[in-house]
Write a protein that holds these residues in place. Structure first.
Motif, mmCIF file in Angstrom:
data_model
loop_
_atom_site.group_PDB
_atom_site.id
_atom_site.type_symbol
_atom_site.label_atom_id
_atom_site.label_comp_id
_atom_site.label_asym_id
_atom_site.label_seq_id
_atom_site.Cartn_x
_atom_site.Cartn_y
_atom_site.Cartn_z
ATOM 1 N N VAL A 25 0.847 -1.197 0.000
ATOM 2 C CA VAL A 25 0.000 0.000 0.000
ATOM 3 C C VAL A 25 0.886 1.252 0.000
ATOM 4 O O VAL A 25 1.882 1.312 0.736
ATOM 5 N N PRO A 26 0.545 2.267 -0.812
ATOM 6 C CA PRO A 26 1.383 3.466 -0.893
ATOM 7 C C PRO A 26 1.182 4.404 0.295
ATOM 8 O O PRO A 26 0.062 4.614 0.769
ATOM 9 N N PHE A 27 2.273 4.965 0.770
ATOM 10 C CA PHE A 27 2.253 5.951 1.853
ATOM 11 C C PHE A 27 3.232 7.064 1.523
ATOM 12 O O PHE A 27 4.184 6.885 0.764
ATOM 13 N N TRP A 28 2.968 8.232 2.114
ATOM 14 C CA TRP A 28 3.937 9.323 2.149
ATOM 15 C C TRP A 28 4.486 9.394 3.573
ATOM 16 O O TRP A 28 3.775 9.106 4.533
ATOM 17 N N THR A 29 5.747 9.789 3.712
ATOM 18 C CA THR A 29 6.263 10.155 5.030
ATOM 19 C C THR A 29 6.810 11.567 4.932
ATOM 20 O O THR A 29 7.358 11.970 3.892
ATOM 21 N N PHE A 30 6.660 12.328 6.014
ATOM 22 C CA PHE A 30 7.066 13.733 6.006
ATOM 23 C C PHE A 30 7.916 14.045 7.234
ATOM 24 O O PHE A 30 7.661 13.549 8.331
ATOM 25 N N ASP A 31 8.928 14.878 7.003
ATOM 26 C CA ASP A 31 9.795 15.380 8.078
ATOM 27 C C ASP A 31 9.682 16.904 8.100
ATOM 28 O O ASP A 31 9.449 17.532 7.054
#
Length: 361
Positions: free
Chosen positions: A156-162
């Motif tokens: 499943v596609p996800f974004w991660t953000f910093d």
């Protein structure tokens, strides 16, 4: 949704599949095993961050982009990707036939993948144990799930953000104190303690560094389901290679980067508000405003492993998802009408018995 990809076995030519929990591909026909190149090496390439401003401006290097043929599922809207000579497939979320459309789309390439650790039988065991732990769940559904159709392994596609944040706030601190007052009730004079709150103005700064805020990049699954599968051990991310997908399905993202960034900012803002309340202190806090400076914002596009099952039981549809790394389960909460009715009847009987006992005394 990317249809299952085929990797031929070097020994017999049959299709290989990725073995969950391993770093190799397995041939179910002849038993041959082929190592995934570079899999044991350092994972730093998978953890490199991408500048958010460049991503939002569609100004990423060509190596970080790909051209894919995508057709939305006419039933549930999942993004179905086609590769090679494939012109038709089936949507794994709703089993609707999907035929290829026209044209290609330029999209951000997955940067890293978290390989499956649990195989299907382990995921099924986790799901049936979860069903068995639910109060008032129908026994028949648990038995059906144990013996029913195979679970589908989906990346499943996800974004991660910093982000680095520094926030100025203004508000008030409330401290409780008690006053004694005299009251008259039914002709009797009594004293009682009344709680009051003393408010004082507060302002200040709080700072926080956010690392890998995980946001679902798909609309095919309810966000509360996948949020409930957290936490993920992202230290096990592997640099993107097609080999990890052998025998599995990978979904294309349907939540654009900008929308995912907005969701991540909401998650970060909630954490910042908690920091502000802690900084204000006291028994109660009132926040009038928070002004946040954001810097060093980066992102990654990753694929995370999910086992999915969808069942129809007694005319109702139930959908469950299992974290392919930890075995944590989320899904639609099933209810057993007869168990609930039995519990209500039992509660009434117990209440009646208690009432009869007290009346008798």
């Amino acid at each position: 949704m990317d249809e299952r990809r085929n990797w031929p076995c070097n020994a017999c030519g049959a299709d290989l599949r990725y073995e969950p929990g391993a770093t190799e591909l397995v041939c179910d026909h002849c038993g041959a095993r082929q190592a995934i190149p570079d899999a044991p090496k350092a994972r730093t390439r998978a953890l490199n961050e991408i500048d958010l401003d460049r991503g939002l401006a569609d100004d990423l290097p060509a190596a970080q982009m790909e051209e894919v043929r995508i057709t939305p599922c006419p039933s549930c809207g999942a993004q179905v990707e086609f590769h090679g000579a494939t012109h038709a497939t089936e949507c794994p979320f709703c089993a609707t036939p999907v035929a290829i459309g026209t044209g290609e789309e330029r999209r951000i390439k997955p940067q890293a993948v978290l390989p499956f650790v649990l195989n299907e039988s382990q995921a099924r065991e986790a799901m049936t144990n979860w069903l068995g732990s639910l109060w008032f769940a129908p026994n028949g559904l648990q038995d059906y799930a144990r013996k029913g159709r195979a679970l589908t392994g989906i990346y499943v596609p996800f974004w991660t953000f910093d982000a680095a944040t520094r926030s100025h706030y203004a508000g008030a601190r409330g401290d409780h104190y008690y006053e004694t007052r005299t009251v008259t009730r039914n002709g009797r004079t009594e004293t009682e303690q009344v709680r009051r709150t003393r408010w004082s103005a507060r302002s200040g700064w709080v700072s926080r560094r956010f690392d890998d805020v995980v946001i679902l990049a798909s609309t095919s699954l309810p966000r509360n389901y996948t949020d409930g599968l957290q936490p993920w051990d992202l230290s096990q991310l592997q640099p993107w290679r097609d080999d990890w997908l052998a025998g599995f399905i990978a979904e294309g993202y349907t939540v654009p980067l900008a929308d995912g960034h907005g969701m991540a900012r909401e998650v970060m803002a909630d954490a910042i508000r908690d920091d502000v309340r802690q900084d204000i202190g006291g028994d109660e806090q009132r926040i009038d405003h928070i002004d946040t400076d954001w810097s060093g914002e980066t992102f990654k596009h990753i694929l995370l492993p999910v086992w999915m099952a969808a069942y129809k039981y007694n005319g109702k549809s139930y959908r469950f998802v299992v974290n392919g790394q930890t075995g944590k389960v989320q899904g639609e909460r099933p209810w057993s009408a007869w168990k609930i009715a039995f519990a209500v009847i039992l509660a009434l009987v117990v209440a009646g018995a208690i009432f009869a006992f007290t009346q008798g005394r």
